[in-house]
Design a protein around this motif. Structure first.
Motif, short mmCIF file in Angstrom:
data_model
loop_
_atom_site.label_atom_id
_atom_site.label_comp_id
_atom_site.label_asym_id
_atom_site.label_seq_id
_atom_site.Cartn_x
_atom_site.Cartn_y
_atom_site.Cartn_z
N ILE A 231 0.67 -1.26 0.10
CA ILE A 231 0.10 0.09 -0.13
C ILE A 231 0.87 1.24 -0.08
N LYS A 232 1.17 1.92 -1.27
CA LYS A 232 1.98 2.87 -1.17
C LYS A 232 1.86 4.28 -0.52
N GLU A 233 0.40 4.29 -0.42
CA GLU A 233 0.00 5.57 0.28
C GLU A 233 0.13 5.40 1.77
N PHE A 234 0.32 4.33 2.24
CA PHE A 234 0.34 4.10 3.97
C PHE A 234 1.20 5.08 4.56
N VAL A 235 2.65 4.82 4.48
CA VAL A 235 3.53 5.65 5.06
C VAL A 235 3.44 7.38 4.87
N PRO A 236 3.44 7.71 3.57
CA PRO A 236 3.22 9.01 3.56
C PRO A 236 1.70 9.78 3.92
#
Length: 300
Positions: A231-236
């Motif tokens: 989930i590429k959106e998770f950390v930012p």
């Protein structure tokens, strides 16, 4: 015994970080089922989110309703149902649990089963395999439970006074794929840490200590470290929400939705920041649903 009705069932999130497969929270997205007794099973779907689902007794609601009645040695009468939903599928928002809860509730009313809450939970747990999403969708609010094989145990916790923001990416994440990235076992050290953090999370929520609960939510060791890459959106999103005063940001269930928990009144501002940064995602401002399934209309 009911012959027609309009049922509304809430969506839910599971885990809240470290409460893996055991903590659930119901919130303000809904599956609505307009249902009546009929000569044959028939389902129609008004929402685009439900396109492609079965229209006969293969529908999940029908499967659950028939099985629920069968457990009481009762034949479930066929129904016609019109479904509307604002719960995205395969996004970690409990769409299948809401359907299972609807099937149980419909069987209870239309087959005259008079199920207890414990019976509803055990039936739901047999379908879901864990009582987090299904417990929240069946009873509303925040729940903590455990599946013990043939039975399940659950405690309903005080509903938290928080804002919720769901960041929903444009891609699905199947539960099976999200499960496959998890390790087969944990060291004793990690297992002790994980269970201690989860214990602290529950204790903090029970005391309405949302600052401590938020810190614990972001200390999971059971699943989030392994699903972050999916989930590429998770950390930012976590970093952005934290910088604007959020208590915590976690993966909702198995994902792909990212859920932010914020102080009451701050959700709108944080949602605006997330919309600006993640303009290809849906960002929803939500609230806790404390009611659970509700029969808005009913007829004998």
């Amino acid at each position: 015994m009911m012959s027609s009705g309009l049922l509304k069932v809430p969506a839910s999130t599971a885990n809240l970080g470290p409460g893996f497969d055991s903590i659930g929270l119901a919130f303000s997205l809904y599956l609505t089922v307009e249902v009546k007794k009929a000569d044959r099973w028939a389902f129609s779907h008004r929402s685009a989110l439900l396109n492609g689902l079965p229209e006969d007794e293969q529908h999940l609601i029908a499967v659950v309703a028939k099985k629920t009645a069968e457990l009481r040695s009762v034949v479930m009468p066929p129904i016609e149902a019109i479904l509307e939903s604002d719960i995205p599928l395969a996004r970690g928002l409990g769409s299948s649990a809401a359907a299972i809860a609807a099937g149980i509730e419909i069987a209870d009313k239309f087959a005259g089963l008079q199920l207890t809450d414990a019976e509803k939970l055990n039936i739901g747990d047999q379908f879901e395999g864990h009582p987090d999403n299904i417990g929240a969708s069946l009873f509303g609010g925040m729940v903590c439970g455990v599946s013990l094989g043939e039975t399940a145990e659950m405690v309903k916790l005080p509903a938290p006074d928080i804002d919720l923001i769901a960041l929903i990416p444009p891609y699905e994440l199947k539960t099976e794929d999200a499960r496959n990235v998890l390790p087969a076992s944990f060291s004793r050290k990690d297992a002790v840490l994980g269970s201690a953090v989860s214990n602290m999370l529950v204790a903090a929520f029970m005391q309405h200590d949302y600052e401590t609960a938020g810190r614990m939510m972001e200390r999971d060791v059971f699943h989030e470290p392994f699903r972050t890459s999916l989930i590429k959106e998770f950390v930012p999103a976590r970093e952005l929400a934290r910088s604007h005063g959020a208590y915590a940001t976690v993966i909702s269930g198995a994902g792909s939705t990212v859920l932010t928990v914020a102080p009451h009144g701050k959700g709108q501002g944080i949602a605006g920041q997330l919309r600006e940064k993640f303009n290809d995602c849906d960002v929803l401002e939500l609230s806790v649903d404390s009611i659970g399934p509700e029969w808005i209309q009913s007829g004998e």
